[in-house]
Motif scaffolding. Sequence first.
Motif, PDB file in Angstrom:
ATOM      1  N   ILE A   1       0.866  -1.179   0.000  1.00 16.59           N
ATOM      2  CA  ILE A   1       0.000   0.000   0.000  1.00 16.59           C
ATOM      3  C   ILE A   1       0.902   1.229   0.000  1.00 16.59           C
ATOM      4  N   GLY A   2       0.891   1.973  -1.073  1.00 13.47           N
ATOM      5  CA  GLY A   2       1.676   3.194  -1.158  1.00 13.47           C
ATOM      6  C   GLY A   2       3.170   2.937  -1.193  1.00 13.47           C
ATOM      7  N   SER A   3       3.932   4.024  -1.076  1.00  9.43           N
ATOM      8  CA  SER A   3       5.393   3.972  -1.087  1.00  9.43           C
ATOM      9  C   SER A   3       5.910   5.288  -0.523  1.00  9.43           C
ATOM     10  N   ARG A   4       7.224   5.484  -0.560  1.00  5.72           N
ATOM     11  CA  ARG A   4       7.777   6.753  -0.070  1.00  5.72           C
ATOM     12  C   ARG A   4       7.255   7.942  -0.853  1.00  5.72           C
ATOM     13  N   SER A   5       7.072   7.752  -2.144  1.00  2.90           N
ATOM     14  CA  SER A   5       6.585   8.845  -2.986  1.00  2.90           C
ATOM     15  C   SER A   5       5.064   8.813  -3.178  1.00  2.90           C
ATOM     16  N   ASP A   6       4.429   7.784  -2.678  1.00  4.71           N
ATOM     17  CA  ASP A   6       2.977   7.622  -2.830  1.00  4.71           C
ATOM     18  C   ASP A   6       2.397   7.359  -1.438  1.00  4.71           C
ATOM     19  N   ARG A   7       2.215   8.435  -0.686  1.00  4.65           N
ATOM     20  CA  ARG A   7       1.774   8.298   0.692  1.00  4.65           C
ATOM     21  C   ARG A   7       0.328   7.826   0.768  1.00  4.65           C
ATOM     22  N   THR A   8       0.035   7.120   1.850  1.00  6.34           N
ATOM     23  CA  THR A   8      -1.330   6.655   2.076  1.00  6.34           C
ATOM     24  C   THR A   8      -1.850   7.216   3.391  1.00  6.34           C
ATOM     25  N   GLY A   9      -3.140   7.044   3.635  1.00  9.03           N
ATOM     26  CA  GLY A   9      -3.736   7.536   4.864  1.00  9.03           C
ATOM     27  C   GLY A   9      -4.764   8.611   4.604  1.00  9.03           C
ATOM     28  N   ALA A  10      -4.818   9.622   5.496  1.00  9.83           N
ATOM     29  CA  ALA A  10      -5.811  10.687   5.366  1.00  9.83           C
ATOM     30  C   ALA A  10      -5.218  11.996   5.863  1.00  9.83           C
ATOM     31  N   SER A  11      -5.595  13.094   5.226  1.00  8.04           N
ATOM     32  CA  SER A  11      -5.078  14.398   5.656  1.00  8.04           C
ATOM     33  C   SER A  11      -6.039  15.505   5.256  1.00  8.04           C
ATOM     34  N   ILE A  12      -5.911  16.613   5.976  1.00 10.03           N
ATOM     35  CA  ILE A  12      -6.627  17.842   5.622  1.00 10.03           C
ATOM     36  C   ILE A  12      -5.647  18.986   5.815  1.00 10.03           C
ATOM     37  N   ALA A  13      -5.568  19.836   4.803  1.00  7.46           N
ATOM     38  CA  ALA A  13      -4.545  20.880   4.826  1.00  7.46           C
ATOM     39  C   ALA A  13      -5.149  22.215   4.414  1.00  7.46           C
ATOM     40  N   GLY A  14      -4.949  23.219   5.282  1.00 12.06           N
ATOM     41  CA  GLY A  14      -5.269  24.591   4.928  1.00 12.06           C
ATOM     42  C   GLY A  14      -3.966  25.325   4.632  1.00 12.06           C
ATOM     43  N   LEU A  15      -3.758  25.710   3.403  1.00  8.22           N
ATOM     44  CA  LEU A  15      -2.478  26.288   2.991  1.00  8.22           C
ATOM     45  C   LEU A  15      -2.390  27.786   3.255  1.00  8.22           C
ATOM     46  N   SER A  16      -3.488  28.342   3.765  1.00  9.75           N
ATOM     47  CA  SER A  16      -3.474  29.750   4.154  1.00  9.75           C
ATOM     48  C   SER A  16      -3.970  29.843   5.599  1.00  9.75           C
ATOM     49  N   ASP A  17      -4.642  30.916   5.959  1.00 14.53           N
ATOM     50  CA  ASP A  17      -5.089  31.104   7.330  1.00 14.53           C
ATOM     51  C   ASP A  17      -6.253  30.171   7.670  1.00 14.53           C
ATOM     52  N   VAL A  18      -6.313  29.770   8.944  1.00 13.98           N
ATOM     53  CA  VAL A  18      -7.452  29.026   9.491  1.00 13.98           C
ATOM     54  C   VAL A  18      -8.007  29.874  10.626  1.00 13.98           C
ATOM     55  N   VAL A  19      -9.211  30.428  10.409  1.00  9.00           N
ATOM     56  CA  VAL A  19      -9.783  31.395  11.346  1.00  9.00           C
ATOM     57  C   VAL A  19     -11.156  30.907  11.800  1.00  9.00           C
ATOM     58  N   GLY A  20     -11.305  30.714  13.113  1.00 10.50           N
ATOM     59  CA  GLY A  20     -12.607  30.332  13.655  1.00 10.50           C
ATOM     60  C   GLY A  20     -13.148  29.051  13.062  1.00 10.50           C
ATOM     61  N   SER A  21     -12.274  28.137  12.729  1.00 12.65           N
ATOM     62  CA  SER A  21     -12.690  26.923  12.038  1.00 12.65           C
ATOM     63  C   SER A  21     -12.218  25.685  12.792  1.00 12.65           C
ATOM     64  N   SER A  22     -12.832  24.550  12.484  1.00 16.63           N
ATOM     65  CA  SER A  22     -12.415  23.271  13.058  1.00 16.63           C
ATOM     66  C   SER A  22     -12.081  22.296  11.924  1.00 16.63           C
ATOM     67  N   LEU A  23     -10.924  21.659  12.065  1.00 14.17           N
ATOM     68  CA  LEU A  23     -10.486  20.673  11.079  1.00 14.17           C
ATOM     69  C   LEU A  23     -10.240  19.358  11.800  1.00 14.17           C
ATOM     70  N   SER A  24     -10.726  18.258  11.232  1.00 15.98           N
ATOM     71  CA  SER A  24     -10.646  16.974  11.923  1.00 15.98           C
ATOM     72  C   SER A  24     -10.273  15.851  10.966  1.00 15.98           C
ATOM     73  N   VAL A  25      -9.355  14.992  11.431  1.00 13.02           N
ATOM     74  CA  VAL A  25      -9.015  13.742  10.746  1.00 13.02           C
ATOM     75  C   VAL A  25      -9.142  12.634  11.784  1.00 13.02           C
ATOM     76  N   ALA A  26     -10.088  11.710  11.587  1.00 20.57           N
ATOM     77  CA  ALA A  26     -10.353  10.706  12.620  1.00 20.57           C
ATOM     78  C   ALA A  26     -10.945   9.438  12.013  1.00 20.57           C
ATOM     79  N   ASP A  27     -10.658   8.290  12.696  1.00 21.65           N
ATOM     80  CA  ASP A  27     -11.287   6.998  12.395  1.00 21.65           C
ATOM     81  C   ASP A  27     -11.058   6.537  10.959  1.00 21.65           C
ATOM     82  N   ASN A  28      -9.882   6.811  10.446  1.00 22.33           N
ATOM     83  CA  ASN A  28      -9.489   6.288   9.140  1.00 22.33           C
ATOM     84  C   ASN A  28      -8.569   5.080   9.349  1.00 22.33           C
ATOM     85  N   THR A  29      -8.632   4.108   8.447  1.00 24.89           N
ATOM     86  CA  THR A  29      -7.840   2.886   8.624  1.00 24.89           C
ATOM     87  C   THR A  29      -7.081   2.539   7.344  1.00 24.89           C
ATOM     88  N   VAL A  30      -5.885   1.999   7.558  1.00 25.33           N
ATOM     89  CA  VAL A  30      -5.075   1.430   6.478  1.00 25.33           C
ATOM     90  C   VAL A  30      -4.676   0.026   6.926  1.00 25.33           C
TER      91      VAL A  30
END
Length: 286
Positions: free
Chosen positions: A200-229
């Motif tokens: 499953i995946g490799s060094r250049s092909d990551r697996t799993g789950a992610s959420i990314a805000g590349l700018s400001d995060v203001v008054g917000s909620s970000l969640s990554v949970a209950d994911n399985t590999v």
Amino acid sequence: QSANAATLDGVDIGAEYGFGAIANVTNVQRAKAAVSAETSGATKVWLANDSVEARVAADRNAIQAVATANLASGNQLEVHATSIGNGNNGWGGGGEGPGGVIGTAGLGHGNALTVTAPLSVQNAQTFRAPVSAVVQDSMTRITDWGAFVNSSGWVSGNSVKAAATGNSGTSGLTLDAVSLATAADLNSGQFGDGDVLVKIGSRSDRTGASIAGLSDVVGSSLSVADNTVQGLATANIAANAMKVAATQLTNGSGHDDATAGPDGSSVAAAADYALANHQLLGSDRT
């Protein structure tokens, strides 16, 4: 893939039959060619601008690759009667085993399975080539190139699975009678001589789950949970069951004791009701 079943219903089974086999279910599977499963294509969410008072989700997505060389999902023999016996001659009058003794489930030269009981189930599975399951591009991701403002984002309940199996077998034998004076064998043999690989995946092909805000995060909620590999590599897996129910049980095999282990040039289980499981591997497993 196979599922084999036989059912006998009667009043007196074997009472006038004498010696010999009454019923047998046998499954034989051999895989000599490579078996592989490969898949790709995860869930990705790209947000080009600011997310304001927004709800963004990537959830409950599944990606899987499953490869199985030999699969026997149900080798089953069921016998229901008032009386089940070996015949009028009794056990000592000429059974299939040495000295007229019956009820031996064995593994001999060349991985040959043998049974000597009037009622029997056999499962023989062999794989001799690689079995592999590969999952690529499996990252579940939310990416926001702008800002998260008073928003919520979550990545949850996603699953990635790669499973490779050489031999998988389920076998069962059921006897149900008022009076039982017989023998029964359940014999399962699984033999592997090929690599079993999951990736499953490799060094250049990551697996799993992610959420990314590349700018400001203001008054917000970000969640990554209950994911399985999950990666599962299994050479041999067997589920064997023998069920015997009676009001009266009488020695019908001729064995003085129930034994298991080396028996001359073979390995065997010997009893009125014998269950043997043999699993052999011929190379390393990954």
